[in-house]
Enzyme design. Sequence first.
Site, PDB file in Angstrom:
ATOM      1  N   ASP A   1       3.492 -17.254  -2.419  1.00  8.33           N
ATOM      2  CA  ASP A   1       4.486 -17.514  -1.439  1.00  8.33           C
ATOM      3  C   ASP A   1       4.185 -16.272  -0.325  1.00  8.33           C
ATOM      4  OD1 ASP A   1       6.781 -17.662  -0.158  1.00  8.33           O
ATOM      5  OD2 ASP A   1       8.126 -16.475  -1.552  1.00  8.33           O
TER       6      ASP A   1
ATOM      7  N   ASN B   1       6.333 -13.062   5.829  1.00  7.45           N
ATOM      8  CA  ASN B   1       6.138 -12.768   7.004  1.00  7.45           C
ATOM      9  C   ASN B   1       5.102 -11.222   6.883  1.00  7.45           C
ATOM     10  OD1 ASN B   1       7.294 -14.365   8.870  1.00  7.45           O
ATOM     11  ND2 ASN B   1       9.200 -13.361   8.227  1.00  7.45           N
TER      12      ASN B   1
ATOM     13  N   LYS C   1       3.345 -12.986  -2.239  1.00 11.25           N
ATOM     14  CA  LYS C   1       4.095 -12.839  -3.624  1.00 11.25           C
ATOM     15  C   LYS C   1       3.291 -14.108  -4.350  1.00 11.25           C
ATOM     16  CE  LYS C   1       8.723 -11.508  -2.563  1.00 11.25           C
ATOM     17  NZ  LYS C   1      10.100 -12.188  -2.646  1.00 11.25           N
TER      18      LYS C   1
ATOM     19  N   ASP D   1      10.508 -22.155   1.146  1.00 17.13           N
ATOM     20  CA  ASP D   1      11.147 -21.173   0.277  1.00 17.13           C
ATOM     21  C   ASP D   1      12.357 -21.539  -0.202  1.00 17.13           C
ATOM     22  OD1 ASP D   1      12.119 -20.592   2.929  1.00 17.13           O
ATOM     23  OD2 ASP D   1      11.959 -18.220   2.679  1.00 17.13           O
ATOM     24  N   ARG D   2      13.483 -22.025   0.490  1.00 16.75           N
ATOM     25  CA  ARG D   2      14.600 -22.464   0.238  1.00 16.75           C
ATOM     26  C   ARG D   2      14.427 -23.779  -0.849  1.00 16.75           C
ATOM     27  NH1 ARG D   2      17.820 -24.061   5.219  1.00 16.75           N
ATOM     28  NH2 ARG D   2      19.574 -24.487   3.666  1.00 16.75           N
TER      29      ARG D   2
ATOM     30  N   ASP E   1      19.745 -16.820  -1.625  1.00 17.71           N
ATOM     31  CA  ASP E   1      18.664 -15.780  -1.347  1.00 17.71           C
ATOM     32  C   ASP E   1      18.860 -14.953  -0.274  1.00 17.71           C
ATOM     33  OD1 ASP E   1      15.977 -14.845  -0.667  1.00 17.71           O
ATOM     34  OD2 ASP E   1      14.955 -16.722  -0.843  1.00 17.71           O
TER      35      ASP E   1
ATOM     36  N   THR F   1      15.889 -11.387   4.476  1.00 17.14           N
ATOM     37  CA  THR F   1      16.284 -11.266   5.984  1.00 17.14           C
ATOM     38  C   THR F   1      17.447 -11.996   6.314  1.00 17.14           C
ATOM     39  OG1 THR F   1      13.848 -10.974   6.265  1.00 17.14           O
ATOM     40  CG2 THR F   1      15.271 -11.219   8.320  1.00 17.14           C
TER      41      THR F   1
END
Length: 239
Positions: free
Chosen positions: A7, A10, A14, A93-94, A114, A117
């Site tokens: 993953d 920015n 991960k 990612d969502r 989540d 940010t």
Amino acid sequence: MYNLALDFGNTAIKYGFFEAESLRKSGTIGQEQELALLPEITQIDNVIISSVRENIGKLSALSEVKGITITLNYQTPIPVKNGYETPQTLGMDRLAAVIGAKALYPDKDCLVIDAGTCITYDFVDNQHYYHGGSIAPGLEMKFKAVHTFTQKLPLVEQTSGPVKLTGRNTREAIQSGILNGTLAEVQGIINVYKEQAPKLVVVLCGGDAAFFETNLKQHIFVVPELVLIGLNRILNYNV
């Protein structure tokens, strides 16, 4: 069979090493080159990559992968029905987090939060249909915005401890407004979803998940590796 889920955020990457559906090891690295230093890298059969970056290039550490390598996009086959009207604009990612929730709670209505940010809310029902969700500013973004868009208000850091409802100075007032306000926001959204889905399971991930776990008056599940779990489920669906 060993899978690697990556993953790309920015500022960090991960990673998760999986054997079938079981997560064996996870962590965070700063640079792509650090992948080659992970001893498990030589055992990898398949790889899946999710990235918010424009271009990640070819990863030399993965040149010996025996099986398939998937870079997740809106056209990748997935084990849920995607009801998002503009799938090409949906953050991967969502999507991965939603699929991670279904991997853990396949027969439940799930609200995935989540807390990073931005704070994103995504709803997937017990029939594996992803409805969509909402996006709101995250805690750090709110603290920076209060300072940036005013003349005199200071930049205040988030606190991990209890937050007074009534601030007795400007620093406490900002903390109360942002932290208590956001808690009320998240609590309220959960309550509305529970009106629609009474047996709703709430799953949290993201950097600020621990704050909400401590302070929300709800039964929730915090799964830090939720995105990685979802990526691995997508990879296994495509192998």
